[in-house]
Scaffold this active site. Structure first.
Site, PDB file in Angstrom:
ATOM      1  N   ARG A 151      13.100  18.771  18.451  1.00  0.00           N
ATOM      2  CA  ARG A 151      13.673  17.289  18.897  1.00  0.00           C
ATOM      3  C   ARG A 151      12.479  16.480  19.432  1.00  0.00           C
ATOM      4  NH1 ARG A 151      19.768  18.020  21.539  1.00  0.00           N
ATOM      5  NH2 ARG A 151      20.546  17.932  19.251  1.00  0.00           N
ATOM      6  N   GLU A 199      20.685  22.765  12.329  1.00  0.00           N
ATOM      7  CA  GLU A 199      19.969  21.762  12.835  1.00  0.00           C
ATOM      8  C   GLU A 199      18.561  21.962  13.289  1.00  0.00           C
ATOM      9  OE1 GLU A 199      22.566  20.716  16.505  1.00  0.00           O
ATOM     10  OE2 GLU A 199      24.063  20.364  15.196  1.00  0.00           O
ATOM     11  N   ARG A 209      14.903  21.865  24.607  1.00  0.00           N
ATOM     12  CA  ARG A 209      16.052  22.415  24.277  1.00  0.00           C
ATOM     13  C   ARG A 209      15.997  22.657  22.941  1.00  0.00           C
ATOM     14  NH1 ARG A 209      21.325  20.980  23.003  1.00  0.00           N
ATOM     15  NH2 ARG A 209      20.855  18.756  23.454  1.00  0.00           N
ATOM     16  N   HIS A 253      18.814  12.142  26.547  1.00  0.00           N
ATOM     17  CA  HIS A 253      19.796  12.816  25.993  1.00  0.00           C
ATOM     18  C   HIS A 253      19.992  14.121  26.722  1.00  0.00           C
ATOM     19  CE1 HIS A 253      22.847  14.453  23.178  1.00  0.00           C
ATOM     20  NE2 HIS A 253      21.997  15.625  22.832  1.00  0.00           N
ATOM     21  N   HIS A 311      17.274  12.330  22.360  1.00  0.00           N
ATOM     22  CA  HIS A 311      17.787  12.485  21.136  1.00  0.00           C
ATOM     23  C   HIS A 311      16.969  11.642  20.049  1.00  0.00           C
ATOM     24  CE1 HIS A 311      20.467  13.334  17.703  1.00  0.00           C
ATOM     25  NE2 HIS A 311      20.832  14.440  18.336  1.00  0.00           N
TER      26      HIS A 311
END
Length: 532
Positions: free
Chosen positions: A290, A128, A386, A351, A244
């Protein structure tokens, strides 16, 4: 008594009281796993506002980060986490996370969690955003649900754990900065209960419901952070709210997550003209951190005057997609989108909250006997942004540490009396307000002014509006869950705006148009909020 300390009037000698060694607020992965890690000789109660199956954790799709591959290591996982966190990660906490990951994953497998496997002895690994190696273990695209289902099935067999559904935690009851238990509201009987305990663990998740577009369920109204703040707990890093990048954009659904794992399997982002755009924003393209991907999408939408972009994984065949992403494939198809042939319309949505109740690596807060873990906690792991799939892992690693820590605390005070006498007279008055309309107005305000891109003028507009609502409901008589949630939403919106105004730089998920550079000299530090 301090104005606003408690949301309702109560007298612990006049309301029903239940005694437990440990009370856990919240039934996501962090809460349930903590309960399982507490030795079975101790009496544990799990309080959950809805049913035990409803939580942020259940909705987690992608997976759990853990360095299991031969070419990977905890050191590389550490490095990637630090990079994503944009200079604000607590290194001690991150080392604990990456070094204790594998042991806790092993525990999950022993509990019967069915992760996807390459072979009988080897788990499947995918990648990811911002991970330098394939280290995401998964169960299709419903990892959170698989883990939660198994943990809940195990916790239901534990005779020492009582599950209290439809019981909303209102406030921590404290005396001289020592936690004495939780004041809660039983929704079925419309009555108050005092859950008296040696230790209270808060695992209530985040506060996505501050925003109009969020991947979080309706229960994510920040109750844990709110009750902690009113009790005098320190909060940290509230300005860092993660959006997100890829959430389904459809008239009937703007909260369904399209997992980062889809990009991990090679999907690319295209604007409404069909042009791929991420290579011009970051060298890692679709697998950038992100915050960068979300801002890139935001800029591309603005440039093309559109409400969304597209995620393209049409180069993979239907059979592969049905197997790898069964839930995403099926859900998109229900909206007329065949992801094997069609681009998926997506836009960013709130998110995850990096900030929350400040804790150390053992989950301890500045209130004795009060612990926190999971998204509601802030131990510095995530810093300003994060790293993907570190969230479920955090709940496991620190749930385990709290389970062991709590056992020591309870053992040392089991013989002491649990009786406590505390009375609150708040002098609150009934008010005729439209709670749903206020909530909606705040959500739209936060989305518009305190979202992916911020600046002083917008933040001040948001502050003015939220301050007015804060003044309106400050001394309001609260009579049910809707009122408690509104109090927490207004309080936390105010605190998020205040910290966003205070941090005069751009870092991680906090991006200000009027301070676009990262300022390490003045702002490589945490902002801590405490009521008194």
């Amino acid at each position: 008594m301090d104005e606003g300390r408690y949301l309702v009037d109560f007298d612990t000698e006049k309301i029903p009281t239940e005694f437990h060694d440990v009370v856990i607020i919240g039934s996501g992965i962090a809460g349930v796993y903590t309960a399982l890690e507490i030795p079975e000789k101790y009496d544990v109660a799990i309080l959950t506002k809805e049913t035990i199956e409803i939580s942020n954790s259940v909705l987690a799709q992608g997976g759990i980060a853990v360095s299991l591959d031969k070419g990977d290591s905890p050191e590389l996982h550490f490095k990637d986490t630090i990079y994503a966190g944009a200079g604000l990660c607590d290194e001690q906490s991150v080392w604990v996370l990456v070094n204790e990951a594998a042991a806790n994953i092993d525990t999950l497998c022993k509990f019967g969690v069915n992760f996807d496997r390459k072979s009988k002895d080897e788990l499947s690994l995918t990648r990811e955003g911002a991970h330098s190696k394939n280290r995401i273990i998964h169960a299709g695209d419903t990892t959170g649900k698989e883990v939660c289902d198994k943990l809940i099935s195990v916790v239901r067999t534990r005779e020492n754990v009582k599950i209290k559904e439809r019981v909303a935690a209102i406030d921590l009851i404290t005396e001289n900065n020592v936690c004495k238990g939780v004041l809660a509201y039983d929704e079925d009987s419309s009555s108050y209960i005092f859950y008296r305990a040696h230790v209270v663990v808060c695992a209530t998740g985040g506060f996505g419901q501050l925003y109009s577009n969020t991947t979080n369920p309706d229960v994510a109204t920040g109750d844990g952070v709110g009750l902690a703040y009113r009790a005098g707990a320190e909060l940290m890093d509230l300005e860092f709210v993660q959006f997100h990048p890829t959430v389904l954009f459809h008239p009937d659904n703007k909260s369904f997550l399209i997992s980062e794992a889809v990009r991990g399997e090679g999907a690319i982002l295209r604007n409404v003209k069909g042009e791929r755009f991420m290579p011009k924003y970051h060298e890692l393209k679709e697998l950038a951190p992100r915050d960068i991907v979300s801002r890139s999408i935001f800029h591309e939408m603005k440039k093309t005057n559109s409400t969304h972009v597209y995620l393209d994984i049409t180069f993979k065949d239907k059979e592969y997609l049905e197997h790898r992403f069964p839930n995403i494939y099926k859900t998109c198809l229900s909206y007329g989108i065949d992801i094997a042939k069609d681009y998926i319309p997506v836009a960013p949505a709130e998110h995850y909250c990096m900030g929350g109740i400040r804790t150390d690596v053992f989950g301890r807060t500045n209130i004795k006997g009060f612990y926190a873990c999971g998204e509601v906690a802030c131990n510095g792991i995530h810093g300003a942004n994060r790293l993907a799939s570190n969230s479920l892992l955090e709940g496991l690693v620190f749930g385990h540490k709290i389970g062991k820590e709590v056992a020591n605390i309870v053992e040392n005070c089991r013989d002491k009396t649990l009786k406590v006498s505390i009375k609150a007279q708040t002098n609150r008055v009934a008010k005729d307000i439209d709670a749903n309309q206020i909530k909606k107005d705040i959500q739209e305000t936060m989305t518009q002014y305190v979202g992916i891109v911020r600046e002083k003028e917008g933040l001040e507009k948001a502050k003015k509006k939220v301050d007015e609502y804060y003044g309106l409901i400050k001394n309001m008589k609260n009579t049910g869950v809707g009122d408690f949630e509104l109090q927490n939403i207004v309080l936390l919106s105010r605190l998020v705006i205040e910290t966003a105004l205070e941090r005069k730089e751009s870092r991680g998920a906090h991006f200000r148009l009027d301070y676009q550079k990262t300022d390490d000299e003045n702002w490589k530090r945490n902002i801590i909020k405490r009521k008194f």
